[in-house]
Write a protein that holds these residues in place. Structure first.
Motif, PDB file in Angstrom:
ATOM      1  N   ARG A  46       0.860  -1.190   0.000  1.00  0.00           N
ATOM      2  CA  ARG A  46       0.000   0.000   0.000  1.00  0.00           C
ATOM      3  C   ARG A  46       0.891   1.234   0.000  1.00  0.00           C
ATOM      4  NH1 ARG A  46      -5.208   0.285   0.692  1.00  0.00           N
ATOM      5  NH2 ARG A  46      -5.352  -1.826   1.514  1.00  0.00           N
ATOM      6  N   GLN A  47       0.707   2.114  -0.999  1.00  0.00           N
ATOM      7  CA  GLN A  47       1.508   3.332  -1.111  1.00  0.00           C
ATOM      8  C   GLN A  47       0.630   4.466  -1.610  1.00  0.00           C
ATOM      9  OE1 GLN A  47       4.925   3.113  -3.630  1.00  0.00           O
ATOM     10  NE2 GLN A  47       6.110   1.904  -2.197  1.00  0.00           N
ATOM     11  N   GLU A  48       0.554   5.526  -0.849  1.00  0.00           N
ATOM     12  CA  GLU A  48      -0.148   6.747  -1.255  1.00  0.00           C
ATOM     13  C   GLU A  48      -1.548   6.446  -1.786  1.00  0.00           C
ATOM     14  OE1 GLU A  48       2.379   8.890  -3.958  1.00  0.00           O
ATOM     15  OE2 GLU A  48       4.098   8.697  -2.621  1.00  0.00           O
ATOM     16  N   GLY A  49      -2.296   5.630  -1.073  1.00  0.00           N
ATOM     17  CA  GLY A  49      -3.662   5.332  -1.456  1.00  0.00           C
ATOM     18  C   GLY A  49      -3.815   4.341  -2.593  1.00  0.00           C
ATOM     19  N   ARG A  50      -2.731   3.755  -3.027  1.00  0.00           N
ATOM     20  CA  ARG A  50      -2.763   2.766  -4.106  1.00  0.00           C
ATOM     21  C   ARG A  50      -2.193   1.453  -3.607  1.00  0.00           C
ATOM     22  NH1 ARG A  50      -2.124   4.825  -9.924  1.00  0.00           N
ATOM     23  NH2 ARG A  50      -3.232   6.795  -9.808  1.00  0.00           N
ATOM     24  N   LEU A  51      -2.520   0.391  -4.318  1.00  0.00           N
ATOM     25  CA  LEU A  51      -1.913  -0.910  -4.053  1.00  0.00           C
ATOM     26  C   LEU A  51      -0.890  -1.156  -5.151  1.00  0.00           C
ATOM     27  CD1 LEU A  51      -5.109  -2.927  -3.076  1.00  0.00           C
ATOM     28  CD2 LEU A  51      -3.397  -1.919  -1.563  1.00  0.00           C
ATOM     29  N   LEU A  52       0.372  -1.035  -4.796  1.00  0.00           N
ATOM     30  CA  LEU A  52       1.465  -1.187  -5.746  1.00  0.00           C
ATOM     31  C   LEU A  52       1.820  -2.665  -5.869  1.00  0.00           C
ATOM     32  CD1 LEU A  52       3.551   0.285  -7.539  1.00  0.00           C
ATOM     33  CD2 LEU A  52       5.050   0.325  -5.536  1.00  0.00           C
ATOM     34  N   VAL A  53       1.641  -3.204  -7.061  1.00  0.00           N
ATOM     35  CA  VAL A  53       1.973  -4.600  -7.330  1.00  0.00           C
ATOM     36  C   VAL A  53       3.476  -4.658  -7.583  1.00  0.00           C
ATOM     37  CG1 VAL A  53       1.536  -6.592  -8.806  1.00  0.00           C
ATOM     38  CG2 VAL A  53      -0.321  -4.982  -8.302  1.00  0.00           C
ATOM     39  N   LYS A  54       4.192  -5.457  -6.764  1.00  0.00           N
ATOM     40  CA  LYS A  54       5.650  -5.461  -6.821  1.00  0.00           C
ATOM     41  C   LYS A  54       6.221  -6.834  -7.148  1.00  0.00           C
ATOM     42  CE  LYS A  54       7.871  -2.669  -4.302  1.00  0.00           C
ATOM     43  NZ  LYS A  54       8.583  -2.012  -3.209  1.00  0.00           N
ATOM     44  N   ALA A  55       5.444  -7.652  -7.838  1.00  0.00           N
ATOM     45  CA  ALA A  55       5.902  -8.995  -8.216  1.00  0.00           C
ATOM     46  C   ALA A  55       5.509  -9.226  -9.666  1.00  0.00           C
ATOM     47  CB  ALA A  55       5.271 -10.051  -7.322  1.00  0.00           C
ATOM     48  N   PRO A  56       6.229 -10.095 -10.353  1.00  0.00           N
ATOM     49  CA  PRO A  56       5.834 -10.418 -11.729  1.00  0.00           C
ATOM     50  C   PRO A  56       4.414 -10.985 -11.767  1.00  0.00           C
ATOM     51  CG  PRO A  56       8.037 -11.246 -11.267  1.00  0.00           C
ATOM     52  CD  PRO A  56       7.456 -10.791  -9.959  1.00  0.00           C
ATOM     53  N   LEU A  57       3.635 -10.536 -12.732  1.00  0.00           N
ATOM     54  CA  LEU A  57       2.275 -11.038 -12.933  1.00  0.00           C
ATOM     55  C   LEU A  57       2.353 -12.246 -13.867  1.00  0.00           C
ATOM     56  CD1 LEU A  57       0.298  -7.728 -13.304  1.00  0.00           C
ATOM     57  CD2 LEU A  57      -0.307  -9.593 -11.781  1.00  0.00           C
ATOM     58  N   THR A  58       2.844 -13.337 -13.319  1.00  0.00           N
ATOM     59  CA  THR A  58       3.047 -14.549 -14.111  1.00  0.00           C
ATOM     60  C   THR A  58       2.328 -15.730 -13.463  1.00  0.00           C
ATOM     61  OG1 THR A  58       5.065 -15.085 -12.909  1.00  0.00           O
ATOM     62  CG2 THR A  58       5.314 -13.769 -14.935  1.00  0.00           C
ATOM     63  N   MET A  59       2.248 -16.805 -14.201  1.00  0.00           N
ATOM     64  CA  MET A  59       1.585 -18.013 -13.710  1.00  0.00           C
ATOM     65  C   MET A  59       2.158 -18.452 -12.364  1.00  0.00           C
ATOM     66  SD  MET A  59      -0.824 -20.174 -14.491  1.00  0.00           S
ATOM     67  CE  MET A  59      -1.059 -20.102 -16.244  1.00  0.00           C
ATOM     68  N   ALA A  60       3.456 -18.335 -12.202  1.00  0.00           N
ATOM     69  CA  ALA A  60       4.106 -18.768 -10.956  1.00  0.00           C
ATOM     70  C   ALA A  60       3.624 -17.967  -9.747  1.00  0.00           C
ATOM     71  CB  ALA A  60       5.626 -18.643 -11.086  1.00  0.00           C
ATOM     72  N   ASN A  61       3.217 -16.720  -9.944  1.00  0.00           N
ATOM     73  CA  ASN A  61       2.803 -15.853  -8.848  1.00  0.00           C
ATOM     74  C   ASN A  61       1.301 -15.602  -8.800  1.00  0.00           C
ATOM     75  OD1 ASN A  61       5.467 -15.434  -8.059  1.00  0.00           O
ATOM     76  ND2 ASN A  61       5.700 -13.675  -9.392  1.00  0.00           N
ATOM     77  N   ALA A  62       0.553 -16.108  -9.752  1.00  0.00           N
ATOM     78  CA  ALA A  62      -0.860 -15.752  -9.884  1.00  0.00           C
ATOM     79  C   ALA A  62      -1.663 -16.028  -8.612  1.00  0.00           C
ATOM     80  CB  ALA A  62      -1.480 -16.466 -11.076  1.00  0.00           C
ATOM     81  N   GLY A  63      -1.535 -17.192  -8.038  1.00  0.00           N
ATOM     82  CA  GLY A  63      -2.301 -17.529  -6.840  1.00  0.00           C
ATOM     83  C   GLY A  63      -1.975 -16.622  -5.673  1.00  0.00           C
ATOM     84  N   GLY A  64      -0.694 -16.377  -5.456  1.00  0.00           N
ATOM     85  CA  GLY A  64      -0.273 -15.507  -4.362  1.00  0.00           C
ATOM     86  C   GLY A  64      -0.736 -14.071  -4.561  1.00  0.00           C
ATOM     87  N   LEU A  65      -0.642 -13.575  -5.801  1.00  0.00           N
ATOM     88  CA  LEU A  65      -1.093 -12.216  -6.078  1.00  0.00           C
ATOM     89  C   LEU A  65      -2.602 -12.086  -5.926  1.00  0.00           C
ATOM     90  CD1 LEU A  65       1.193 -11.268  -9.082  1.00  0.00           C
ATOM     91  CD2 LEU A  65       1.033 -10.073  -6.901  1.00  0.00           C
ATOM     92  N   LEU A  66      -3.336 -13.095  -6.377  1.00  0.00           N
ATOM     93  CA  LEU A  66      -4.790 -13.067  -6.230  1.00  0.00           C
ATOM     94  C   LEU A  66      -5.168 -12.965  -4.753  1.00  0.00           C
ATOM     95  CD1 LEU A  66      -7.564 -13.196  -7.564  1.00  0.00           C
ATOM     96  CD2 LEU A  66      -7.387 -15.688  -7.471  1.00  0.00           C
TER      97      LEU A  66
END
Length: 93
Positions: free
Chosen positions: A4-24
């Motif tokens: 969380r940064q300045e009212g936004r949710l900053l995504v800081k990981a690759p948006l790939t299949m390997a990370n999809a479940g964790g990011l979701l």
């Protein structure tokens, strides 16, 4: 993965299949009532699973009383969304 940064949710990981479940899961946990902006400016790698994650966040937002927008979507993800016919479902900030 998401910060969380300045009212936004900053995504800081690759948006790939390997990370999809964790990011979701991380995005669902970060949702709050009101408007939520997911910011992809720190994402340097993404594949088609990014579309599924973003749609998952939209579904979760509806259940949480939140309104999601997406900022700085990687060009490749935007192209995939257009190709799949779902670009209009992804609200942009």
């Amino acid at each position: 993965m998401i910060e969380r940064q300045e009212g936004r949710l900053l995504v800081k990981a690759p948006l790939t299949m390997a990370n999809a479940g964790g990011l979701l899961d991380a995005g669902r946990s970060a949702l709050q009532a009101g408007e939520v902006v997911f910011d992809f400016s720190a994402v340097d790698e993404a594949d088609s699973s990014a579309i599924a994650v973003m749609l998952g966040w939209l579904r979760a937002a509806g259940a949480a009383g939140a309104h999601v927008k997406f900022a700085h979507i990687p060009a490749g993800v935007r192209s995939l969304a257009e190709l799949y016919g779902v670009a209009d479902l992804l609200p942009l900030a």
